[in-house]
Design a protein around this motif. Structure first.
Motif, short mmCIF file in Angstrom:
data_model
loop_
_atom_site.label_atom_id
_atom_site.label_comp_id
_atom_site.label_asym_id
_atom_site.label_seq_id
_atom_site.Cartn_x
_atom_site.Cartn_y
_atom_site.Cartn_z
N GLN A 45 -11.93 -3.45 -4.10
CA GLN A 45 -11.70 -4.67 -3.33
C GLN A 45 -11.62 -4.38 -1.84
O GLN A 45 -12.07 -5.20 -1.02
CB GLN A 45 -10.42 -5.36 -3.81
CG GLN A 45 -10.50 -5.92 -5.22
CD GLN A 45 -11.65 -6.92 -5.40
OE1 GLN A 45 -12.08 -7.55 -4.45
NE2 GLN A 45 -12.15 -7.03 -6.61
N VAL A 46 -11.07 -3.24 -1.45
CA VAL A 46 -11.07 -2.87 -0.04
C VAL A 46 -12.49 -2.74 0.47
O VAL A 46 -12.85 -3.25 1.54
CB VAL A 46 -10.29 -1.55 0.17
CG1 VAL A 46 -10.56 -0.98 1.57
CG2 VAL A 46 -8.79 -1.78 -0.02
N THR A 106 -1.17 -8.73 1.54
CA THR A 106 -1.93 -9.04 2.75
C THR A 106 -1.35 -10.27 3.43
O THR A 106 -1.19 -11.32 2.80
CB THR A 106 -3.41 -9.30 2.43
OG1 THR A 106 -3.94 -8.18 1.71
CG2 THR A 106 -4.21 -9.48 3.71
N SER A 125 -1.11 4.11 4.69
CA SER A 125 -0.59 4.13 3.33
C SER A 125 0.50 5.19 3.18
O SER A 125 1.54 4.95 2.56
CB SER A 125 -1.72 4.41 2.34
OG SER A 125 -2.68 3.36 2.36
N VAL A 162 0.83 -1.21 0.00
CA VAL A 162 0.00 0.00 0.00
C VAL A 162 0.87 1.26 0.00
O VAL A 162 0.36 2.36 -0.19
CB VAL A 162 -1.00 0.03 1.17
CG1 VAL A 162 -1.89 -1.19 1.14
CG2 VAL A 162 -0.31 0.19 2.51
N MET A 172 -8.05 -1.67 -6.44
CA MET A 172 -7.74 -1.70 -5.02
C MET A 172 -8.87 -1.09 -4.19
O MET A 172 -9.31 -1.66 -3.19
CB MET A 172 -6.44 -0.95 -4.75
CG MET A 172 -6.11 -0.76 -3.27
SD MET A 172 -5.64 -2.28 -2.45
CE MET A 172 -3.84 -2.20 -2.64
N ALA A 173 -9.37 0.05 -4.61
CA ALA A 173 -10.44 0.72 -3.87
C ALA A 173 -11.68 -0.16 -3.76
O ALA A 173 -12.26 -0.32 -2.67
CB ALA A 173 -10.80 2.04 -4.55
N GLN A 219 -4.58 2.52 -0.40
CA GLN A 219 -5.97 2.06 -0.35
C GLN A 219 -6.82 3.03 0.47
O GLN A 219 -6.30 3.81 1.26
CB GLN A 219 -6.04 0.66 0.26
CG GLN A 219 -5.58 0.58 1.70
CD GLN A 219 -5.56 -0.84 2.23
OE1 GLN A 219 -5.27 -1.79 1.52
NE2 GLN A 219 -5.89 -0.99 3.50
N GLU A 226 -5.49 1.29 -9.10
CA GLU A 226 -5.99 2.00 -7.92
C GLU A 226 -7.49 1.81 -7.77
O GLU A 226 -8.00 1.66 -6.65
CB GLU A 226 -5.63 3.47 -8.02
CG GLU A 226 -4.15 3.74 -7.85
CD GLU A 226 -3.74 5.12 -8.32
OE1 GLU A 226 -4.63 5.97 -8.52
OE2 GLU A 226 -2.52 5.36 -8.48
N HIS A 257 -12.22 -5.97 2.48
CA HIS A 257 -11.39 -5.59 3.61
C HIS A 257 -12.24 -5.19 4.81
O HIS A 257 -11.81 -5.31 5.96
CB HIS A 257 -10.48 -4.43 3.22
CG HIS A 257 -9.11 -4.49 3.82
ND1 HIS A 257 -8.77 -5.33 4.86
CD2 HIS A 257 -7.96 -3.80 3.53
CE1 HIS A 257 -7.49 -5.16 5.18
NE2 HIS A 257 -6.98 -4.24 4.38
#
Length: 325
Positions: free
Chosen positions: A260-261, A189, A155, A143, A257-258, A148, A254, A265
């Protein structure tokens, strides 16, 4: 690693990557200095390390205190006469929208994750420069390359750790200190208790975002760096892919990532009360002193999704290079 076993200092040694790293070195006979805030957890770790035949002792430490970090180095040199390896690993985090996180919590993450590494790097490099050799290993994160949402300070801190590594390597190059090395490890992770310990103001339970890799994988990487130092090493296939493809298609990676978080997450099913986690006091839960956090089964579906995004980024990079050619 050569016949002479190294003297290794590890911060954040009470759980997760730090604990796994201590045990990895202990199995190979290293002399260990273990630092963290949880004294009882360190005592148990010392017993495990000594069972492998390693010499080890602990120094309860809050790495945001420069004098406490200096004490760790002083105790190491007093006991073993040198510091061969210093692993900066202690870190904290929060999950919160940027506008909702208390500023004192934001500052606390920077104090521990950035300044704590600075304090460790200063004392480690002072001794290593003096003795003519040594390896400083900073544990960052992917990160720090692909930030993220909801972990803005974390980050930022991991990006700062990467920058610190580059700057220090540049200075060592100019000083012709060829046997002193600074390495940065960027894990994806990892299955640790970290996610249970973080501060959280999202109202949703934090959980490890798949794919999840073992802390032993990071520990093995750190161990290898002692014999074969490298500037930066990413741990985890998906991490390597995301870091590589971010150069070609940053917006796509990006965005992936956003999403999936938000999807994986932070739980859609389990809520969480607002908490400052372990930012100011270490966790009292004995489960949080383990190497792993119980996340190892979270892997396949999201891995396929992220690798698909990376493949698109690869294709875009190939096309871009052809156009430029």
């Amino acid at each position: 690693m050569g016949k002479k076993q190294p003297v290794v200092v590890i911060t954040g040694a009470s759980s997760g990557i730090g604990r796994a790293t201590a045990l990895h070195f202990a199995r190979r006979g290293a002399d260990l200095v273990l630092a963290a805030r949880r004294e009882e957890a360190l005592e148990g770790l010392i017993e495990e390390c000594e069972a492998y035949g390693s010499r080890a002792f602990s120094v309860p430490t809050d790495t945001s205190d420069p004098e406490a970090v200096q004490e760790v180095a002083a105790r190491a040199v007093e006991a073993y006469d040198r510091i061969d390896v210093w692993v900066n690993n202690a870190a904290v985090s929060f999950f919160a929208p940027f506008l909702e996180v208390p500023l004192k919590d934001f500052n606390r993450v920077i104090d521990v994750n950035v300044m704590g590494y600075v304090y460790g790097a200063r004392v480690a490099l002072q001794h290593m420069r003096s003795q003519g050799s040594g390896v400083l290993i900073n544990v960052a994160s992917i990160v720090g390359v692909v930030p993220q949402p909801y972990t803005s300070a974390y980050s930022m801190s991991k990006a700062a750790v990467r920058a610190l590594g580059v700057s220090l390597r540049s200075e060592l190059l100019l000083a012709k200190a060829r046997k002193v090395h600074v390495c940065t490890v960027l894990p994806a992770t990892i299955d640790t208790p970290f996610f249970n310990q973080a501060a959280n103001y999202t109202g949703r339970r934090a959980q490890a975002m798949p794919p999840v890799y073992s802390p032993q994988k990071v520990a093995a990487t750190i161990y290898k760096l002692v014999d074969s130092p490298r500037g930066e090493v990413v741990v985890g296939r998906i991490g390597r892919s995301m870091v590589r493809q971010h150069r070609f298609a940053p917006a796509k990676v990006e965005a992936a990532m956003a999403h999936q978080v938000d999807k994986t997450h932070l739980s859609k099913k389990q809520s969480a009360e607002a908490t400052s986690g372990n930012l100011y006091e270490p966790s009292a839960d004995r489960r949080d002193t383990a190497v792993t956090g119980g996340w190892s089964g979270r892997r396949r579906s999201v891995q396929r999704s992220l690798l698909g995004t990376a493949a698109l980024a690869t294709a875009g990079g190939v096309v871009l290079r052809r156009l430029r050619g």
